[in-house]
Design a protein around this motif. Structure first.
Motif, PDB file in Angstrom:
ATOM      1  N   VAL A 144       0.835  -1.210   0.000  1.00  0.00           N
ATOM      2  CA  VAL A 144       0.000   0.000   0.000  1.00  0.00           C
ATOM      3  C   VAL A 144       0.867   1.256   0.000  1.00  0.00           C
ATOM      4  CG1 VAL A 144      -1.891  -1.152   1.227  1.00  0.00           C
ATOM      5  CG2 VAL A 144      -0.208   0.148   2.533  1.00  0.00           C
ATOM      6  N   TRP A 149      -2.386   5.615   4.942  1.00  0.00           N
ATOM      7  CA  TRP A 149      -2.416   4.154   5.090  1.00  0.00           C
ATOM      8  C   TRP A 149      -3.439   3.677   6.118  1.00  0.00           C
ATOM      9  CZ3 TRP A 149      -1.258   1.518   9.579  1.00  0.00           C
ATOM     10  CH2 TRP A 149      -0.570   2.223  10.573  1.00  0.00           C
ATOM     11  N   THR A 152      -6.666   3.564   4.381  1.00  0.00           N
ATOM     12  CA  THR A 152      -6.635   2.411   3.466  1.00  0.00           C
ATOM     13  C   THR A 152      -6.864   1.123   4.261  1.00  0.00           C
ATOM     14  OG1 THR A 152      -5.126   3.580   1.999  1.00  0.00           O
ATOM     15  CG2 THR A 152      -5.243   1.175   1.745  1.00  0.00           C
ATOM     16  N   HIS A 186       6.959   1.603  -0.423  1.00  0.00           N
ATOM     17  CA  HIS A 186       5.585   1.403   0.047  1.00  0.00           C
ATOM     18  C   HIS A 186       5.562   0.606   1.350  1.00  0.00           C
ATOM     19  CE1 HIS A 186       5.024   1.486  -4.534  1.00  0.00           C
ATOM     20  NE2 HIS A 186       4.751   2.685  -4.074  1.00  0.00           N
ATOM     21  N   ALA A 208      -8.884  -3.043  -6.133  1.00  0.00           N
ATOM     22  CA  ALA A 208      -9.773  -1.926  -6.507  1.00  0.00           C
ATOM     23  C   ALA A 208      -9.764  -0.809  -5.457  1.00  0.00           C
ATOM     24  CB  ALA A 208     -11.194  -2.442  -6.705  1.00  0.00           C
ATOM     25  N   ILE A 209      -9.135  -1.038  -4.313  1.00  0.00           N
ATOM     26  CA  ILE A 209      -9.113  -0.024  -3.244  1.00  0.00           C
ATOM     27  C   ILE A 209      -8.011   0.996  -3.540  1.00  0.00           C
ATOM     28  CG2 ILE A 209      -8.696   0.355  -0.775  1.00  0.00           C
ATOM     29  CD1 ILE A 209      -9.687  -2.557  -0.321  1.00  0.00           C
ATOM     30  N   PRO A 210      -8.366   2.296  -3.609  1.00  0.00           N
ATOM     31  CA  PRO A 210      -7.320   3.302  -3.813  1.00  0.00           C
ATOM     32  C   PRO A 210      -6.307   3.199  -2.664  1.00  0.00           C
ATOM     33  CG  PRO A 210      -9.496   4.280  -4.035  1.00  0.00           C
ATOM     34  CD  PRO A 210      -9.705   2.899  -3.483  1.00  0.00           C
ATOM     35  N   GLY A 211      -5.042   3.267  -2.995  1.00  0.00           N
ATOM     36  CA  GLY A 211      -4.011   3.123  -1.961  1.00  0.00           C
ATOM     37  C   GLY A 211      -3.407   1.734  -1.953  1.00  0.00           C
ATOM     38  N   ILE A 213      -1.561  -0.971  -3.840  1.00  0.00           N
ATOM     39  CA  ILE A 213      -0.726  -1.018  -5.047  1.00  0.00           C
ATOM     40  C   ILE A 213      -0.804  -2.405  -5.678  1.00  0.00           C
ATOM     41  CG2 ILE A 213       1.649  -0.948  -5.873  1.00  0.00           C
ATOM     42  CD1 ILE A 213       1.124   1.685  -4.990  1.00  0.00           C
TER      43      ILE A 213
END
Ligand code: 5RP
Length: 240
Positions: A144, A149, A152, A186, A208-211, A213
């Motif tokens: 991530v 974070w 996230t 990261h 699909a979750i922003p943050g 990678i």
């Protein structure tokens, strides 16, 4: 007198040496990360230094593997220079019969996935302890972005709840009491899922979750697994 290998190392080396048989002169190779992949790099270097294998060039998946390959005399290039690879050889934290993998225990999952997906073939090398009926006992690494974070992590938690993984621990990986940093700068979350029923669904929801990678779930990427045993025997599993 050379030291005898531990049973675990003998099994890893047997798998690595079997993978060396897949390597032909002039190949462009992805070089994985971890203790099993290290055995492959060492065997590859020894064969190249002996002159029995020529023209091979490697793309390392981590700084650590690059340093080992340099010490072993394996010529290196970048993925961008190579463009495409003939074969990637890498370890895994877990693999099942379908050759779905959990990777990232060594923190190199992002580069490992990029390199494996830019290869004609990916061969997984492992000892038998990595071959499991159901993935998920090994905590799933998820890479991530450091920015935001904690938010996230809350979204990852909510997503896991929706997928039936209520209460699963999500640990920020640490190194000497600080967040572990990947080669790409990261963070990594390690998800204690216990059992993964639907790896493709889990992977697609997490990515699909922003943050987020990348995830350590490798679905339909590995073509072949070579499972070594301490006595030197190697079992081969092909993706169906
Ligand atoms: C590194 C990895 C490794 O392949 C995985 O952790 C297996 O390592 P080892 O061979 O040391 O058990 O995914 O990111």
């Amino acid at each position: 007198m050379p030291h005898a290998l531990s049973p675990a190392d003998a099994a890893k080396k047997a798998a690595a040496d079997a993978a060396l048989d897949l390597v032909a002169p002039g190949m462009r190779l992805g070089l994985g990360t971890g203790s099993t992949a290290d055995w492959f790099v060492r065997s590859l270097g020894a064969k190249m230094r002996s002159g029995a294998l020529t023209g091979v060039v490697g793309v390392p998946t981590s700084v650590r593997t690059g340093q080992l390959a340099e010490r072993e005399g394996v010529p290196l290039t970048t993925l961008d220079e190579a463009g495409w690879l003939d074969l990637t050889v890498d370890g895994a934290d877990e693999l099942d019969d379908r050759l779905t993998l959990i990777k990232g225990g060594g923190g190199a999952l992002l580069q490992e996935k990029i390199v494996a997906c830019a290869s004609d073939r990916m061969a997984v090398i492992a000892d038998a302890t990595k071959h499991v009926a159901t993935l998920g006992a090994f905590p799933l690494p998820v890479e991530v972005v450091p920015f935001g974070w904690e938010t996230t992590r809350a979204i990852v938690e909510a997503t896991l709840r929706e997928l039936g993984h209520e209460g699963c621990a999500i640990a920020l990986r640490l190194h000497r009491d600080e967040p572990f940093l990947t080669d790409g700068g990261h963070f990594i979350f390690d998800l204690s899922l216990g059992a993964i029923a639907d790896a493709p669904r889990l992977a697609s929801r997490l990515i699909a979750i922003p943050g987020v990678i990348e995830t350590g779930l490798f679905v339909d990427i590995a073509d072949l697994a070579l499972i070594g045993a301490p006595d030197g025997a190697v079992r081969r599993i092909e993706r169906g």
